[in-house]
Write an enzyme that holds these catalytic residues in place. Structure first.
Site, PDB file in Angstrom:
ATOM      1  N   LYS A 108       0.847  -1.200   0.000  1.00 38.38           N
ATOM      2  CA  LYS A 108       0.000   0.000   0.000  1.00 38.38           C
ATOM      3  C   LYS A 108       0.879   1.245   0.000  1.00 38.38           C
ATOM      4  CE  LYS A 108      -3.417   0.446   2.820  1.00 38.38           C
ATOM      5  NZ  LYS A 108      -4.253   0.420   4.056  1.00 38.38           N
ATOM      6  N   HIS A 110      -0.638   4.157   0.916  1.00 32.13           N
ATOM      7  CA  HIS A 110      -1.378   5.097   1.742  1.00 32.13           C
ATOM      8  C   HIS A 110      -1.617   4.435   3.110  1.00 32.13           C
ATOM      9  CE1 HIS A 110      -4.382   2.465  -0.137  1.00 32.13           C
ATOM     10  NE2 HIS A 110      -5.133   2.678   0.927  1.00 32.13           N
TER      11      HIS A 110
END
Length: 225
Positions: A108, A110
């Site tokens: 990821k 974020h």
């Protein structure tokens, strides 16, 4: 009837559970290596709460009985994720509370970011997975664990197929478990092995016992470990 020793009882109970749950099936199945196997083990079919809970009990008993020392669990994506979580719950129920983590296939960019989820990966790490086919998943997990600054220490699996691995499409004289033990220097514990399945079939009636000869022939042709 073949006598079953105390050491083998857990393995025999597990094989019976896997057969009864439809996870361990008999027939003709093509493996990743292109072999025609007379049996197939699909841990993805431990697909409800009761079966997953019972599976975790088998893992926890084998892990605690193995004497392997570890500080946390790691579940490789994807099948290892629910396995590590379930085993962590069962270990805690038995008085051995340890953290666990797992990885994403794609990192990821974020939120918390990265490819690792769960507790910080540190100390001696026990990898929990279903089976080993070529040791590839173990190597990937080792790289992630070492990159986090921890020590990959051992692997726990449900079934050791005890068969020759393949490299570049060719059979090699060692199994994936032997490769992980000897080349990667990790301890390995399995709830059951192919030899345990053969012992189980040898003690069954005609319906299941009929598969014994085919499984034995497969072991003699492709066996290792």
């Amino acid at each position: 009837m073949v006598a079953v020793t105390g050491q083998d009882r857990l393995a025999q109970d597990f094989v019976e559970f896997a057969v009864r749950s439809g996870v361990l099936r008999f027939g003709e199945f093509k493996t990743k290596a292109g072999r025609l196997s007379p049996y197939f083990f699909n841990a993805g079919l431990f697909d409800d709460g009761e079966k997953l809970g019972r599976l975790a009990q088998f893992y926890a008993q084998r892990i605690l009985g193995s004497g392997i020392e570890f500080d946390m669990l790691f579940g490789p994506a994807y099948k290892g994720i629910p396995l590590a979580a379930a085993v962590a719950i069962e270990l805690a129920r038995l008085g051995r509370n340890v953290p666990y983590a797992y990885n994403r296939k794609e990192a990821k960019d974020h939120g918390e970011g990265g490819s690792l989820v769960g507790a910080p990966v540190q100390g001696r790490v026990l990898i929990v997975d279903d089976v080993m086919s070529a040791g590839t998943a173990a190597r990937e997990s080792i790289a992630l664990i070492e990159a986090a600054g921890a020590r990959p220490h051992a692997v726990a699996i449900a079934l050791d197929r005890q068969e020759k691995a393949t490299e570049n499409g060719q059979d090699v004289p060692w199994s994936a478990v032997q490769y992980v033990r000897d080349k990667l220097q990790l301890q390995v514990c399995a709830i059951a092995k192919l030899d345990d399945l053969l012992q189980y079939l040898a003690t069954r009636g005609s319906e299941l016992g009929a598969h014994h000869a085919k499984v034995l022939a497969y072991r003699e042709r492709y066996g290792a470990g």
